[in-house]
Design a protein around this motif. Sequence first.
Motif, PDB file in Angstrom:
ATOM      1  N   MET A 147       1.402  -1.041  -0.058  1.00  0.00           N
ATOM      2  CA  MET A 147      -0.012  -0.086  -0.178  1.00  0.00           C
ATOM      3  C   MET A 147       0.995   1.675   0.083  1.00  0.00           C
ATOM      4  O   MET A 147       1.661   1.595   0.598  1.00  0.00           O
ATOM      5  N   THR A 148       0.665   2.172  -1.075  1.00  0.00           N
ATOM      6  CA  THR A 148       1.995   3.606  -0.902  1.00  0.00           C
ATOM      7  C   THR A 148       0.636   4.367  -0.537  1.00  0.00           C
ATOM      8  O   THR A 148      -0.033   4.602   0.452  1.00  0.00           O
ATOM      9  N   ALA A 149       1.789   5.711   0.586  1.00  0.00           N
ATOM     10  CA  ALA A 149       1.755   6.136   1.705  1.00  0.00           C
ATOM     11  C   ALA A 149       1.110   7.162   1.096  1.00  0.00           C
ATOM     12  O   ALA A 149       1.135   7.791  -0.150  1.00  0.00           O
ATOM     13  N   THR A 150      -0.054   8.050   1.344  1.00  0.00           N
ATOM     14  CA  THR A 150      -0.504   9.618   0.683  1.00  0.00           C
ATOM     15  C   THR A 150       0.265  10.109   0.895  1.00  0.00           C
ATOM     16  O   THR A 150       1.747  10.295   2.100  1.00  0.00           O
ATOM     17  N   PRO A 151       0.292  11.814   0.551  1.00  0.00           N
ATOM     18  CA  PRO A 151       1.086  12.855   1.143  1.00  0.00           C
ATOM     19  C   PRO A 151       1.759  12.991   2.363  1.00  0.00           C
ATOM     20  O   PRO A 151       2.088  12.936   2.405  1.00  0.00           O
ATOM     21  N   VAL A 152       0.085  13.442   2.913  1.00  0.00           N
ATOM     22  CA  VAL A 152       0.338  13.040   4.790  1.00  0.00           C
ATOM     23  C   VAL A 152       0.950  12.843   5.427  1.00  0.00           C
ATOM     24  O   VAL A 152       1.350  12.590   6.056  1.00  0.00           O
ATOM     25  N   GLN A 153       0.783  11.069   5.110  1.00  0.00           N
ATOM     26  CA  GLN A 153       1.201   9.616   5.572  1.00  0.00           C
ATOM     27  C   GLN A 153       3.218  10.313   5.210  1.00  0.00           C
ATOM     28  O   GLN A 153       3.788  10.245   6.273  1.00  0.00           O
ATOM     29  N   THR A 154       3.243  10.500   4.107  1.00  0.00           N
ATOM     30  CA  THR A 154       4.556  10.756   3.850  1.00  0.00           C
ATOM     31  C   THR A 154       5.137  12.158   5.058  1.00  0.00           C
ATOM     32  O   THR A 154       6.788  12.087   5.145  1.00  0.00           O
ATOM     33  N   ALA A 155       4.263  13.398   4.685  1.00  0.00           N
ATOM     34  CA  ALA A 155       4.759  14.289   4.588  1.00  0.00           C
ATOM     35  C   ALA A 155       5.440  13.663   6.243  1.00  0.00           C
ATOM     36  O   ALA A 155       5.891  15.005   7.037  1.00  0.00           O
ATOM     37  N   GLN A 156       4.351  13.670   7.178  1.00  0.00           N
ATOM     38  CA  GLN A 156       4.390  13.158   8.553  1.00  0.00           C
ATOM     39  C   GLN A 156       5.233  12.379   9.033  1.00  0.00           C
ATOM     40  O   GLN A 156       5.907  13.162  10.169  1.00  0.00           O
ATOM     41  N   ALA A 157       5.703  11.608   8.476  1.00  0.00           N
ATOM     42  CA  ALA A 157       7.160  10.704   8.558  1.00  0.00           C
ATOM     43  C   ALA A 157       8.214  11.370   8.442  1.00  0.00           C
ATOM     44  O   ALA A 157       9.719  12.332   8.856  1.00  0.00           O
ATOM     45  N   HIS A 158       8.257  12.613   7.059  1.00  0.00           N
ATOM     46  CA  HIS A 158       9.745  13.438   6.988  1.00  0.00           C
ATOM     47  C   HIS A 158       9.530  14.253   7.843  1.00  0.00           C
ATOM     48  O   HIS A 158      11.002  14.503   8.734  1.00  0.00           O
ATOM     49  N   ARG A 159       8.389  15.104   8.550  1.00  0.00           N
ATOM     50  CA  ARG A 159       8.248  15.456   9.665  1.00  0.00           C
ATOM     51  C   ARG A 159       9.046  15.100  10.527  1.00  0.00           C
ATOM     52  O   ARG A 159       9.855  15.034  11.709  1.00  0.00           O
ATOM     53  N   ALA A 160       8.626  13.588  11.302  1.00  0.00           N
ATOM     54  CA  ALA A 160       8.942  13.111  12.478  1.00  0.00           C
ATOM     55  C   ALA A 160      10.802  13.030  12.476  1.00  0.00           C
ATOM     56  O   ALA A 160      11.731  12.557  14.027  1.00  0.00           O
ATOM     57  N   ALA A 161      10.961  12.905  10.805  1.00  0.00           N
ATOM     58  CA  ALA A 161      12.331  12.368  10.823  1.00  0.00           C
ATOM     59  C   ALA A 161      13.598  13.967  10.851  1.00  0.00           C
ATOM     60  O   ALA A 161      14.705  13.449  10.353  1.00  0.00           O
ATOM     61  N   GLY A 162      13.094  14.830  10.823  1.00  0.00           N
ATOM     62  CA  GLY A 162      13.236  16.384  11.587  1.00  0.00           C
ATOM     63  C   GLY A 162      13.233  16.524  10.013  1.00  0.00           C
ATOM     64  O   GLY A 162      14.047  17.390   9.796  1.00  0.00           O
ATOM     65  N   ARG A 163      12.963  16.353   8.552  1.00  0.00           N
ATOM     66  CA  ARG A 163      12.716  16.873   7.598  1.00  0.00           C
ATOM     67  C   ARG A 163      12.035  17.391   7.182  1.00  0.00           C
ATOM     68  O   ARG A 163      11.041  17.400   6.868  1.00  0.00           O
ATOM     69  N   VAL A 164      11.704  18.219   7.853  1.00  0.00           N
ATOM     70  CA  VAL A 164      10.395  19.249   7.858  1.00  0.00           C
ATOM     71  C   VAL A 164      10.028  20.115   6.544  1.00  0.00           C
ATOM     72  O   VAL A 164       8.980  20.559   5.887  1.00  0.00           O
ATOM     73  N   ASP A 165      11.024  20.671   5.745  1.00  0.00           N
ATOM     74  CA  ASP A 165      11.244  21.566   4.438  1.00  0.00           C
ATOM     75  C   ASP A 165      10.577  20.244   3.533  1.00  0.00           C
ATOM     76  O   ASP A 165      10.074  21.055   2.904  1.00  0.00           O
ATOM     77  N   GLU A 166      11.674  18.901   3.456  1.00  0.00           N
ATOM     78  CA  GLU A 166      11.165  18.146   2.376  1.00  0.00           C
ATOM     79  C   GLU A 166       9.352  18.414   2.907  1.00  0.00           C
ATOM     80  O   GLU A 166       8.642  18.014   1.820  1.00  0.00           O
ATOM     81  N   ALA A 167       8.795  18.208   4.182  1.00  0.00           N
ATOM     82  CA  ALA A 167       7.485  17.701   3.888  1.00  0.00           C
ATOM     83  C   ALA A 167       5.870  18.684   3.492  1.00  0.00           C
ATOM     84  O   ALA A 167       5.445  18.815   3.357  1.00  0.00           O
ATOM     85  N   VAL A 168       6.994  20.329   4.409  1.00  0.00           N
ATOM     86  CA  VAL A 168       6.537  21.067   3.527  1.00  0.00           C
ATOM     87  C   VAL A 168       6.107  21.088   2.355  1.00  0.00           C
ATOM     88  O   VAL A 168       5.229  21.446   1.300  1.00  0.00           O
ATOM     89  N   ALA A 169       7.519  21.140   1.569  1.00  0.00           N
ATOM     90  CA  ALA A 169       7.577  20.792   0.161  1.00  0.00           C
ATOM     91  C   ALA A 169       6.323  20.123  -0.819  1.00  0.00           C
ATOM     92  O   ALA A 169       5.724  19.991  -1.517  1.00  0.00           O
ATOM     93  N   LEU A 170       6.000  18.955  -0.044  1.00  0.00           N
ATOM     94  CA  LEU A 170       5.471  17.750  -0.459  1.00  0.00           C
ATOM     95  C   LEU A 170       3.878  17.923   0.012  1.00  0.00           C
ATOM     96  O   LEU A 170       3.204  18.157  -1.319  1.00  0.00           O
ATOM     97  N   LEU A 171       3.535  18.498   1.084  1.00  0.00           N
ATOM     98  CA  LEU A 171       2.209  18.381   1.226  1.00  0.00           C
ATOM     99  C   LEU A 171       1.556  20.195  -0.349  1.00  0.00           C
ATOM    100  O   LEU A 171       1.329  20.053  -0.856  1.00  0.00           O
ATOM    101  N   ALA A 172       3.304  21.099   0.167  1.00  0.00           N
ATOM    102  CA  ALA A 172       2.166  22.497  -1.214  1.00  0.00           C
ATOM    103  C   ALA A 172       1.817  21.190  -2.008  1.00  0.00           C
ATOM    104  O   ALA A 172       1.305  22.245  -2.785  1.00  0.00           O
ATOM    105  N   ALA A 173       2.964  20.451  -2.701  1.00  0.00           N
ATOM    106  CA  ALA A 173       2.983  20.083  -3.926  1.00  0.00           C
ATOM    107  C   ALA A 173       1.671  18.938  -4.027  1.00  0.00           C
ATOM    108  O   ALA A 173       0.805  19.339  -5.013  1.00  0.00           O
ATOM    109  N   ALA A 174       0.812  18.652  -2.864  1.00  0.00           N
ATOM    110  CA  ALA A 174       0.225  17.907  -3.407  1.00  0.00           C
ATOM    111  C   ALA A 174      -1.048  18.674  -3.613  1.00  0.00           C
ATOM    112  O   ALA A 174      -1.817  18.447  -3.413  1.00  0.00           O
TER     113      ALA A 174
END
Length: 144
Positions: free
Chosen positions: A1-28
Amino acid sequence: MTATPVQTAQAHRAAGRVDEAVALLAAAGHTGDAPALAELAAWLLAGEAVPRDIPAARRLLRRAVAIGHVDAALCEVALTANGSGAAPDWQAALVLLQTAARTDPLADLEGRVTDAHATAVTSFLRDFAIDPGRVGLVGMHGQT
């Protein structure tokens, strides 16, 4: 099962990659992903992962609502009524709530509760001969 953009962004945020998370949410969000818009709006409202920016959060919520995101609609109603990020506007909040109530049972119930509160306050003021112009604020416990 593929993660949704929100799930992926939450994982990025939890891993400290907030900029990636924000970019992913904005693109989605740019592709019409209402949950991504609502998630980024929530982050901007909280101001934890990103700097707090209520006007930007409200713009994202408006876009999510236009796509049909119910929770974003209820959040927008509350922010409009209480004036977070803009001047308070009860009339606009009521219109937003009535619009949301057409398709969402929870929003419909929220509207009915709001109407019941307004009726109760009006009756109280009338019954005790209180001038409404002298009342600065009426709070309703539990309706947030």
